[in-house]
Design a protein around this motif. Sequence first.
Motif, PDB file in Angstrom:
ATOM      1  N   VAL A  19       0.866  -1.172   0.000  1.00  0.00           N
ATOM      2  CA  VAL A  19       0.000   0.000   0.000  1.00  0.00           C
ATOM      3  C   VAL A  19       0.906   1.225   0.000  1.00  0.00           C
ATOM      4  CG1 VAL A  19      -0.161   0.190   2.531  1.00  0.00           C
ATOM      5  CG2 VAL A  19      -2.045   1.021   1.094  1.00  0.00           C
ATOM      6  N   ALA A  20       0.452   2.312  -0.588  1.00  0.00           N
ATOM      7  CA  ALA A  20       1.300   3.509  -0.665  1.00  0.00           C
ATOM      8  C   ALA A  20       1.651   4.017   0.723  1.00  0.00           C
ATOM      9  CB  ALA A  20       0.602   4.600  -1.473  1.00  0.00           C
ATOM     10  N   GLN A  21       0.657   4.128   1.593  1.00  0.00           N
ATOM     11  CA  GLN A  21       0.887   4.640   2.944  1.00  0.00           C
ATOM     12  C   GLN A  21      -0.192   4.107   3.869  1.00  0.00           C
ATOM     13  OE1 GLN A  21       0.973   8.924   3.209  1.00  0.00           O
ATOM     14  NE2 GLN A  21       1.865   8.938   5.260  1.00  0.00           N
ATOM     15  N   VAL A  22       0.190   3.744   5.068  1.00  0.00           N
ATOM     16  CA  VAL A  22      -0.759   3.273   6.070  1.00  0.00           C
ATOM     17  C   VAL A  22      -1.261   4.484   6.856  1.00  0.00           C
ATOM     18  CG1 VAL A  22      -1.094   1.830   8.111  1.00  0.00           C
ATOM     19  CG2 VAL A  22       0.356   1.024   6.247  1.00  0.00           C
ATOM     20  N   LEU A  23      -2.562   4.712   6.762  1.00  0.00           N
ATOM     21  CA  LEU A  23      -3.180   5.856   7.437  1.00  0.00           C
ATOM     22  C   LEU A  23      -4.406   5.393   8.210  1.00  0.00           C
ATOM     23  CD1 LEU A  23      -3.051   8.424   4.496  1.00  0.00           C
ATOM     24  CD2 LEU A  23      -1.638   8.487   6.562  1.00  0.00           C
ATOM     25  N   PRO A  24      -4.689   5.980   9.387  1.00  0.00           N
ATOM     26  CA  PRO A  24      -5.880   5.598  10.142  1.00  0.00           C
ATOM     27  C   PRO A  24      -7.150   6.151   9.510  1.00  0.00           C
ATOM     28  CG  PRO A  24      -4.765   7.409  11.244  1.00  0.00           C
ATOM     29  CD  PRO A  24      -3.889   7.000  10.091  1.00  0.00           C
ATOM     30  N   GLU A  25      -8.228   5.390   9.648  1.00  0.00           N
ATOM     31  CA  GLU A  25      -9.571   5.820   9.258  1.00  0.00           C
ATOM     32  C   GLU A  25      -9.700   6.143   7.772  1.00  0.00           C
ATOM     33  OE1 GLU A  25     -10.929   8.909  11.843  1.00  0.00           O
ATOM     34  OE2 GLU A  25     -10.268   7.876  13.656  1.00  0.00           O
ATOM     35  N   LYS A  26      -8.833   5.586   6.969  1.00  0.00           N
ATOM     36  CA  LYS A  26      -8.892   5.777   5.520  1.00  0.00           C
ATOM     37  C   LYS A  26      -9.062   4.427   4.847  1.00  0.00           C
ATOM     38  CE  LYS A  26      -7.900  10.264   5.446  1.00  0.00           C
ATOM     39  NZ  LYS A  26      -8.829  11.282   4.904  1.00  0.00           N
ATOM     40  N   GLU A  97       4.538  -0.833   3.369  1.00  0.00           N
ATOM     41  CA  GLU A  97       4.237   0.567   3.083  1.00  0.00           C
ATOM     42  C   GLU A  97       5.293   1.095   2.113  1.00  0.00           C
ATOM     43  OE1 GLU A  97       2.755   4.160   5.868  1.00  0.00           O
ATOM     44  OE2 GLU A  97       4.857   3.606   6.160  1.00  0.00           O
ATOM     45  N   ASP A  98       4.882   1.403   0.890  1.00  0.00           N
ATOM     46  CA  ASP A  98       5.832   1.775  -0.153  1.00  0.00           C
ATOM     47  C   ASP A  98       6.548   3.087   0.152  1.00  0.00           C
ATOM     48  OD1 ASP A  98       5.259  -0.493  -1.661  1.00  0.00           O
ATOM     49  OD2 ASP A  98       3.602   0.486  -2.695  1.00  0.00           O
ATOM     50  N   ASN A  99       5.845   4.060   0.724  1.00  0.00           N
ATOM     51  CA  ASN A  99       6.445   5.378   0.966  1.00  0.00           C
ATOM     52  C   ASN A  99       7.635   5.307   1.916  1.00  0.00           C
ATOM     53  OD1 ASN A  99       4.495   6.368  -0.672  1.00  0.00           O
ATOM     54  ND2 ASN A  99       3.456   7.630   0.853  1.00  0.00           N
ATOM     55  N   SER A 100       7.563   4.421   2.905  1.00  0.00           N
ATOM     56  CA  SER A 100       8.601   4.368   3.937  1.00  0.00           C
ATOM     57  C   SER A 100       9.454   3.108   3.880  1.00  0.00           C
ATOM     58  CB  SER A 100       7.961   4.453   5.325  1.00  0.00           C
ATOM     59  OG  SER A 100       7.180   3.290   5.577  1.00  0.00           O
ATOM     60  N   GLY A 101       8.930   2.071   3.244  1.00  0.00           N
ATOM     61  CA  GLY A 101       9.615   0.783   3.263  1.00  0.00           C
ATOM     62  C   GLY A 101       9.336  -0.006   4.530  1.00  0.00           C
ATOM     63  N   ASN A 102       8.481   0.531   5.412  1.00  0.00           N
ATOM     64  CA  ASN A 102       8.141  -0.175   6.655  1.00  0.00           C
ATOM     65  C   ASN A 102       7.264  -1.382   6.355  1.00  0.00           C
ATOM     66  OD1 ASN A 102       9.510   1.622   8.321  1.00  0.00           O
ATOM     67  ND2 ASN A 102       7.744   2.965   8.560  1.00  0.00           N
ATOM     68  N   GLN A 103       7.421  -2.395   7.186  1.00  0.00           N
ATOM     69  CA  GLN A 103       6.663  -3.629   7.037  1.00  0.00           C
ATOM     70  C   GLN A 103       5.779  -3.818   8.270  1.00  0.00           C
ATOM     71  OE1 GLN A 103       8.445  -7.793   7.504  1.00  0.00           O
ATOM     72  NE2 GLN A 103       8.600  -7.485   5.299  1.00  0.00           N
ATOM     73  N   TYR A 104       4.501  -4.025   8.038  1.00  0.00           N
ATOM     74  CA  TYR A 104       3.556  -4.230   9.138  1.00  0.00           C
ATOM     75  C   TYR A 104       3.070  -5.680   9.084  1.00  0.00           C
ATOM     76  CZ  TYR A 104       3.517   0.864   9.323  1.00  0.00           C
ATOM     77  OH  TYR A 104       3.898   2.177   9.432  1.00  0.00           O
ATOM     78  N   ARG A 105       3.264  -6.387  10.180  1.00  0.00           N
ATOM     79  CA  ARG A 105       2.931  -7.807  10.219  1.00  0.00           C
ATOM     80  C   ARG A 105       1.863  -8.045  11.279  1.00  0.00           C
ATOM     81  NH1 ARG A 105       8.525 -10.724  11.080  1.00  0.00           N
ATOM     82  NH2 ARG A 105       7.261 -12.571  10.637  1.00  0.00           N
ATOM     83  N   PHE A 106       0.742  -8.602  10.850  1.00  0.00           N
ATOM     84  CA  PHE A 106      -0.386  -8.860  11.740  1.00  0.00           C
ATOM     85  C   PHE A 106      -0.563 -10.376  11.872  1.00  0.00           C
ATOM     86  CE2 PHE A 106      -1.017  -4.852   9.564  1.00  0.00           C
ATOM     87  CZ  PHE A 106      -1.353  -3.978  10.591  1.00  0.00           C
ATOM     88  N   GLY A 107      -0.221 -10.899  13.040  1.00  0.00           N
ATOM     89  CA  GLY A 107      -0.334 -12.332  13.297  1.00  0.00           C
ATOM     90  C   GLY A 107      -1.618 -12.664  14.029  1.00  0.00           C
TER      91      GLY A 107
END
Length: 317
Positions: A19-26, A97-107
Amino acid sequence: MHDIITITLNPALDKSTHVAQVLPEKKLRCNEPTYESGGGGVNVSRALKKLGGSSCAWVWVGGPSGKRLCALLQSEGVDVWAVETKNWTRENLMVMEDNSGNQYRFGMPGPYTYEDEWERCLKQLTQMPDEELPKFVVASGSLPPGVPEDFYSQLAGIAKARGFKLLVDTSGDALLKAAGEGVYLLKPNIGELAALAGKEKISAMEQEEIAMQVINAGKCKVLVVSLGARGAMLASKDGISYVVPPIVPQQSAVGAGDSMVAGMVLGLLNGNSLGDVARYGVAAGTAATMTPGSELCRQEDTDKIFRWLQEHKVQQV
């Protein structure tokens, strides 16, 4: 017959997307997802296949997600023995997250596993004819709800009685209860080594003494302590040694531990010395960090790093 069996009671269908950017409520517009089979032992079997080895992955799966997991494993050429469960196999989510390169992992939590389901594993290993018994069993990953915390300890009792070598890679109470007679190899990290010694933390100055205490207490025959980017510490009745990998371009640490276990069990199967077993494990784990996302080790990278480690082993303690 398979020389290596991996056991995963809490596998997962892993879904990855960007995703381009992880944002709340979007409402976030994701790329088309990719799916992979996951879970400790599952990943060990997948890594073994990549390293030119073979195994049978024993998995406890249910529902459409479980069927897809098995199909994915088989598409990679991994043999599967599946126990169907009443509850559906969990799904995990990884978002890059493409903008930052951060990886979010939900287990996600594992499904409740009933007694008659998890007992199938113990009965199968107990009743298998001698000529069909594996040489090595890798029990890896967390235990789902419903499975007793001493499950790996029960496996160890069967290993002792039937003569196969058991490798355990887990954490928490499952690790503490597994450690004991019947376990051939444990692969904790430093935090888990501290837990094995009944401590919250240990220093680098203590780790060798505590590792030998674990060996001398009979909690396993071989202890390989993962030190992250610093490699691993090997402890056995012969003492302590270290494997320090070369610096490599790293992309993701996902799957490094499972790749390390795959490298070690393959080394054991090939009759390598314990030093080379640890070196090949570290090589596979390091190779996994060179691949993007959740991709596991590649054989070409692993073999190259292993050769480097063999050439430089005189410099290792």
